[in-house]
Design a protein around this motif. Structure first.
Motif, PDB file in Angstrom:
ATOM      1  N   ILE A  12     -60.941  12.184  -9.098  1.00 38.63           N
ATOM      2  CA  ILE A  12     -60.700  13.638  -9.066  1.00 38.63           C
ATOM      3  C   ILE A  12     -59.482  13.955  -8.199  1.00 38.63           C
ATOM      4  N   ALA A  13     -59.390  13.329  -7.018  1.00 37.89           N
ATOM      5  CA  ALA A  13     -58.275  13.610  -6.105  1.00 37.89           C
ATOM      6  C   ALA A  13     -56.946  13.190  -6.733  1.00 37.89           C
ATOM      7  N   GLY A  14     -56.890  11.992  -7.272  1.00 37.93           N
ATOM      8  CA  GLY A  14     -55.639  11.456  -7.820  1.00 37.93           C
ATOM      9  C   GLY A  14     -55.156  12.272  -9.007  1.00 37.93           C
ATOM     10  N   LEU A  25     -51.918   4.898 -10.535  1.00 38.67           N
ATOM     11  CA  LEU A  25     -52.293   3.493 -10.675  1.00 38.67           C
ATOM     12  C   LEU A  25     -53.813   3.365 -10.545  1.00 38.67           C
ATOM     13  N   GLU A  26     -54.479   3.124 -11.672  1.00 38.29           N
ATOM     14  CA  GLU A  26     -55.948   3.095 -11.675  1.00 38.29           C
ATOM     15  C   GLU A  26     -56.424   1.668 -11.950  1.00 38.29           C
ATOM     16  N   GLN A  27     -57.407   1.245 -11.136  1.00 33.61           N
ATOM     17  CA  GLN A  27     -57.899  -0.134 -11.274  1.00 33.61           C
ATOM     18  C   GLN A  27     -58.633  -0.379 -12.596  1.00 33.61           C
ATOM     19  N   VAL A  47     -71.407  17.253 -11.277  1.00 35.52           N
ATOM     20  CA  VAL A  47     -70.833  17.743 -10.033  1.00 35.52           C
ATOM     21  C   VAL A  47     -70.859  19.273 -10.062  1.00 35.52           C
ATOM     22  N   SER A  48     -71.156  19.867  -8.897  1.00 31.82           N
ATOM     23  CA  SER A  48     -71.080  21.320  -8.758  1.00 31.82           C
ATOM     24  C   SER A  48     -69.680  21.666  -8.299  1.00 31.82           C
ATOM     25  N   LEU A  49     -69.114  22.706  -8.889  1.00 30.10           N
ATOM     26  CA  LEU A  49     -67.775  23.153  -8.490  1.00 30.10           C
ATOM     27  C   LEU A  49     -67.892  24.553  -7.913  1.00 30.10           C
ATOM     28  N   LEU A  91     -70.701  17.880 -16.119  1.00 31.80           N
ATOM     29  CA  LEU A  91     -70.828  16.417 -16.068  1.00 31.80           C
ATOM     30  C   LEU A  91     -69.513  15.850 -15.543  1.00 31.80           C
ATOM     31  N   ARG A  92     -69.611  14.850 -14.681  1.00 29.69           N
ATOM     32  CA  ARG A  92     -68.378  14.267 -14.123  1.00 29.69           C
ATOM     33  C   ARG A  92     -67.479  13.740 -15.235  1.00 29.69           C
ATOM     34  N   ALA A  93     -68.107  13.140 -16.262  1.00 30.56           N
ATOM     35  CA  ALA A  93     -67.308  12.602 -17.368  1.00 30.56           C
ATOM     36  C   ALA A  93     -66.520  13.720 -18.046  1.00 30.56           C
ATOM     37  N   ARG A 105     -55.098  -2.311 -10.363  1.00 29.18           N
ATOM     38  CA  ARG A 105     -55.785  -2.342  -9.069  1.00 29.18           C
ATOM     39  C   ARG A 105     -54.761  -2.578  -7.961  1.00 29.18           C
ATOM     40  N   VAL A 106     -54.758  -1.705  -6.969  1.00 30.91           N
ATOM     41  CA  VAL A 106     -53.795  -1.856  -5.878  1.00 30.91           C
ATOM     42  C   VAL A 106     -54.236  -3.013  -4.988  1.00 30.91           C
ATOM     43  N   LEU A 107     -53.299  -3.936  -4.750  1.00 30.11           N
ATOM     44  CA  LEU A 107     -53.624  -5.134  -3.965  1.00 30.11           C
ATOM     45  C   LEU A 107     -52.928  -5.116  -2.612  1.00 30.11           C
ATOM     46  N   GLY A 158     -58.694  12.865  -0.583  1.00 26.00           N
ATOM     47  CA  GLY A 158     -60.051  12.761  -1.141  1.00 26.00           C
ATOM     48  C   GLY A 158     -60.929  11.856  -0.293  1.00 26.00           C
ATOM     49  N   ASP A 159     -61.857  11.157  -0.959  1.00 27.16           N
ATOM     50  CA  ASP A 159     -62.811  10.304  -0.242  1.00 27.16           C
ATOM     51  C   ASP A 159     -62.119   9.186   0.544  1.00 27.16           C
ATOM     52  N   ALA A 160     -60.943   8.774   0.132  1.00 27.73           N
ATOM     53  CA  ALA A 160     -60.232   7.734   0.888  1.00 27.73           C
ATOM     54  C   ALA A 160     -59.901   8.232   2.296  1.00 27.73           C
ATOM     55  N   GLY A 178     -67.595  17.489  -1.659  1.00 31.60           N
ATOM     56  CA  GLY A 178     -66.734  16.289  -1.640  1.00 31.60           C
ATOM     57  C   GLY A 178     -65.638  16.365  -2.692  1.00 31.60           C
ATOM     58  N   ALA A 179     -66.045  16.674  -3.921  1.00 33.82           N
ATOM     59  CA  ALA A 179     -65.048  16.784  -4.993  1.00 33.82           C
ATOM     60  C   ALA A 179     -64.165  18.005  -4.757  1.00 33.82           C
ATOM     61  N   ALA A 180     -64.775  19.080  -4.258  1.00 33.85           N
ATOM     62  CA  ALA A 180     -64.010  20.306  -3.993  1.00 33.85           C
ATOM     63  C   ALA A 180     -62.885  20.029  -2.992  1.00 33.85           C
TER      64      ALA A 180
HETATM   65  C1  FAD Z   1     -74.918  11.863  -5.111  1.00 36.74           C
HETATM   66  C2  FAD Z   1     -73.601  12.565  -5.022  1.00 36.74           C
HETATM   67  C3  FAD Z   1     -73.494  13.877  -5.466  1.00 36.74           C
HETATM   68  C4  FAD Z   1     -72.281  14.575  -5.318  1.00 36.74           C
HETATM   69  N1  FAD Z   1     -72.211  15.869  -5.730  1.00 36.74           N
HETATM   70  C5  FAD Z   1     -71.072  16.594  -5.492  1.00 36.74           C
HETATM   71  C6  FAD Z   1     -71.012  17.983  -5.858  1.00 36.74           C
HETATM   72  O1  FAD Z   1     -71.964  18.545  -6.395  1.00 36.74           O
HETATM   73  N2  FAD Z   1     -69.872  18.676  -5.590  1.00 36.74           N
HETATM   74  C7  FAD Z   1     -68.783  18.077  -5.000  1.00 36.74           C
HETATM   75  O2  FAD Z   1     -67.769  18.771  -4.756  1.00 36.74           O
HETATM   76  N3  FAD Z   1     -68.803  16.752  -4.659  1.00 36.74           N
HETATM   77  C8  FAD Z   1     -69.923  16.009  -4.888  1.00 36.74           C
HETATM   78  N4  FAD Z   1     -69.974  14.679  -4.551  1.00 36.74           N
HETATM   79  C9  FAD Z   1     -68.768  14.053  -3.936  1.00 36.74           C
HETATM   80  C10 FAD Z   1     -67.724  13.664  -4.953  1.00 36.74           C
HETATM   81  O3  FAD Z   1     -68.290  12.938  -6.006  1.00 36.74           O
HETATM   82  C11 FAD Z   1     -66.613  12.825  -4.276  1.00 36.74           C
HETATM   83  O4  FAD Z   1     -66.260  13.408  -3.043  1.00 36.74           O
HETATM   84  C12 FAD Z   1     -65.377  12.775  -5.188  1.00 36.74           C
HETATM   85  O5  FAD Z   1     -65.679  12.093  -6.371  1.00 36.74           O
HETATM   86  C13 FAD Z   1     -64.196  12.066  -4.484  1.00 36.74           C
HETATM   87  O6  FAD Z   1     -63.135  11.927  -5.398  1.00 36.74           O
HETATM   88  P1  FAD Z   1     -61.965  10.873  -5.147  1.00 36.74           P
HETATM   89  O7  FAD Z   1     -61.017  11.058  -6.285  1.00 36.74           O
HETATM   90  O8  FAD Z   1     -61.481  10.996  -3.758  1.00 36.74           O
HETATM   91  O9  FAD Z   1     -62.663   9.450  -5.216  1.00 36.74           O
HETATM   92  P2  FAD Z   1     -63.380   8.653  -6.475  1.00 36.74           P
HETATM   93  O10 FAD Z   1     -64.031   9.671  -7.346  1.00 36.74           O
HETATM   94  O11 FAD Z   1     -64.168   7.623  -5.818  1.00 36.74           O
HETATM   95  O12 FAD Z   1     -62.140   8.062  -7.252  1.00 36.74           O
HETATM   96  C14 FAD Z   1     -61.447   6.931  -6.799  1.00 36.74           C
HETATM   97  C15 FAD Z   1     -60.668   6.302  -7.953  1.00 36.74           C
HETATM   98  O13 FAD Z   1     -59.872   5.247  -7.433  1.00 36.74           O
HETATM   99  C16 FAD Z   1     -60.034   4.085  -8.230  1.00 36.74           C
HETATM  100  N5  FAD Z   1     -59.778   2.916  -7.347  1.00 36.74           N
HETATM  101  C17 FAD Z   1     -60.562   2.416  -6.367  1.00 36.74           C
HETATM  102  N6  FAD Z   1     -59.970   1.365  -5.761  1.00 36.74           N
HETATM  103  C18 FAD Z   1     -58.772   1.208  -6.373  1.00 36.74           C
HETATM  104  C19 FAD Z   1     -57.685   0.305  -6.176  1.00 36.74           C
HETATM  105  N7  FAD Z   1     -57.705  -0.664  -5.250  1.00 36.74           N
HETATM  106  N8  FAD Z   1     -56.592   0.442  -6.977  1.00 36.74           N
HETATM  107  C20 FAD Z   1     -56.526   1.423  -7.932  1.00 36.74           C
HETATM  108  N9  FAD Z   1     -57.535   2.290  -8.163  1.00 36.74           N
HETATM  109  C21 FAD Z   1     -58.637   2.202  -7.375  1.00 36.74           C
HETATM  110  C22 FAD Z   1     -61.453   4.171  -8.737  1.00 36.74           C
HETATM  111  O14 FAD Z   1     -61.677   3.385  -9.903  1.00 36.74           O
HETATM  112  C23 FAD Z   1     -61.569   5.672  -9.019  1.00 36.74           C
HETATM  113  O15 FAD Z   1     -61.084   6.007 -10.297  1.00 36.74           O
HETATM  114  C24 FAD Z   1     -71.151  13.935  -4.724  1.00 36.74           C
HETATM  115  C25 FAD Z   1     -71.251  12.592  -4.312  1.00 36.74           C
HETATM  116  C26 FAD Z   1     -72.456  11.916  -4.457  1.00 36.74           C
HETATM  117  C27 FAD Z   1     -72.537  10.484  -3.993  1.00 36.74           C
END
Ligand code: FAD
Length: 397
Positions: A17-19, A36-38, A49-51, A110-112, A135-137, A298-300, A311-313
């Motif tokens: 979502i962040a990327g 760059l997606e792994q 996910v709730s937005l 749905l996240r998908a 995949r980033v190495l 994002g989560d990183a 989290g997604a927000a």
């Molecule tokens: C049970 C649960 C319920 C949740 N519900 C909500 C909600 O209702 N509302 C909300 O706002 N948030 C919610 N969240 C949080 C939300 O899902 C995350 O905060 C959000 O998905 C983070 O997005 P991101 O893009 O930072 O990371 P991710 O979604 O983890 O994406 C990371 C991407 O990086 C790729 N990647 C990983 N390593 C590498 C690498 N070395 N090289 C290249 N690519 C790589 C992965 O394949 C993936 O595509 C929930 C989380 C959980 C666990």
């Protein structure tokens, strides 16, 4: 001062979502990107996910509002329910009332489906932006550029954003701060066809059941056809291999035995639907995210517990903000490092505060029936983050 050449792309590790939001923001500003997606193919997992309004407002600014609304549910009412009696302990209106108050809607998707909306828009803006199987190495940077080694070869750009989730390789390369740690919560998640439930007419459309050390969240997705169910429990440790595994129905039932019939209906639905059990992992806050031409989003950067649904927000807001900050820095000829610094100044307090509030809210709702004196009001989210506008908030550069 070194400058980012207009032709050099911004590299983004991770098409989550962040990327994807960052890529959309940059492409709309005319800045080239390489994502760059792994994964070799895009297959988003993990239920729904709730937005909240702050997330939908930010997504609107990326031009995906219409597609998002078509794919989402618009919940009308939410309640907190007693785990044994099913009694509504508190409730509030969502739908039009929330949209009136916060100007943007609260949606559930749905996240998908969210992923598809974002990837379709990315491919429309630049069919070549997304590199799968990359995949980033490792990474290297100097005063002029960043080069990234991936499973699909080497890439170079003006800067790199690590959007690669809680197990971020970019974060490890920058800060080497070890593996994520178990937070003490597990979550069983799945999407259950409504027709498979004993009672398909459950109300309201969004509810959280509160019980001792356990909670169960459920909301409708894909119109009336399915329900997203997440059952949480506090546990002593995570001894499993990896961080998710197919749910064991006996363990799931044992955790929610004696709960109200509606909650049991959801648990049985989870058992039938091939749900997964996830360990929830987190990290201690970093003192900063940026190192030169590389930063984290994002989560990183700031993984958080899901109890405020933010989290997604926060990942979406990060994407909009970092794109704006880089665009502004480039326009002013200040270079990408100034843009990344501006992004971090703006985002760090808000994101870290939301991490702490998510922790505290998780504790409150899981402890409510454990040690709260009789008559203690039901803990409720105070919605403080809903009015933030990532697309218009002033930037300090
Ligand atoms: C049970 C649960 C319920 C949740 N519900 C909500 C909600 O209702 N509302 C909300 O706002 N948030 C919610 N969240 C949080 C939300 O899902 C995350 O905060 C959000 O998905 C983070 O997005 P991101 O893009 O930072 O990371 P991710 O979604 O983890 O994406 C990371 C991407 O990086 C790729 N990647 C990983 N390593 C590498 C690498 N070395 N090289 C290249 N690519 C790589 C992965 O394949 C993936 O595509 C929930 C989380 C959980 C666990």
């Amino acid at each position: 001062m070194s400058r980012h050449s207009d032709r050099e792309p911004v590299l983004i590790a991770g098409a989550g979502i962040a990327g994807l939001c960052t890529a959309l923001g940059l492409l709309r500003a005319g800045v080239p990107v390489r994502v760059l997606e792994q994964a070799a193919e895009l297959r988003e997992v993990g239920a729904a996910v709730s937005l909240a309004p702050n997330a939908t407002r930010a997504l609107d600014s990326l031009g995906v509002g219409e597609a998002l609304r078509e794919a989402s549910n618009w919940p009308q009412r939410a309640a907190m329910k007693h785990y044994r009696t099913g009694e509504e302990m508190s409730a509030y209106a969502m739908g039009a009332e929330m949209e009136r108050r916060w100007v943007s809607p609260y949606l559930q998707i749905l996240r998908a489906d969210l992923h598809t909306v974002l990837v379709d828009e990315l491919r429309r803006l630049d069919p070549a932006a997304l590199q799968l199987g990359a995949r980033v190495l490792g990474l290297k940077q100097d005063g002029d550029s960043v080069s990234v080694e991936t499973a699909a070869g080497a890439f170079s750009g003006g800067c790199l954003l690590g959007a690669d989730g809680v197990r971020s390789a970019v974060r490890a390369a920058l800060y080497d701060d070890g593996a994520p740690t178990f937070t003490g919560y597990v979550a069983w998640r799945g999407v259950v066809p409504v027709e498979s439930l004993r009672n398909p007419d459950f109300t309201p459309d969004t509810a959280v059941f509160l019980g001792p050390h356990r909670t169960l969240l459920r909301y409708r997705v894909r119109g009336q056809s399915a329900v997203n169910v997440v059952a949480f429990a506090r546990v002593d440790g995570w001894a499993e291999e990896g961080w998710s595994l197919p749910a064991d129905p006996a363990e799931l039932r044992a955790n929610f035995a004696g709960w109200h019939a509606e909650a049991e209906d959801m648990i049985e639905g989870l058992c039938r639907s091939g749900a997964f059990k996830w360990g929830l992992f987190g990290r201690a806050a970093l003192p900063r995210w940026q190192q030169g031409r590389v930063s984290l989003i994002g989560d990183a950067a700031h993984p958080m517990l899901p109890f405020l649904g933010q989290g997604a927000a926060m990942a979406i807001e990060d994407g909009v903000l970092v794109a704006r900050a880089l665009e502004l820095a480039l326009q002013k000829g200040l270079g990408v490092e100034a843009g990344l610094a501006c992004y971090e100044r703006q985002r760090y307090p808000r994101a870290c505060n939301t991490v702490l509030r998510s922790d505290a809210h998780g504790l409150r709702i899981h402890q409510h029936f454990v040690d709260a004196p009789e008559g203690t009001p039901v803990p409720r989210d105070d919605f403080v983050e809903f009015d933030f506008d990532a697309a218009t908030t002033p930037l300090d550069i």
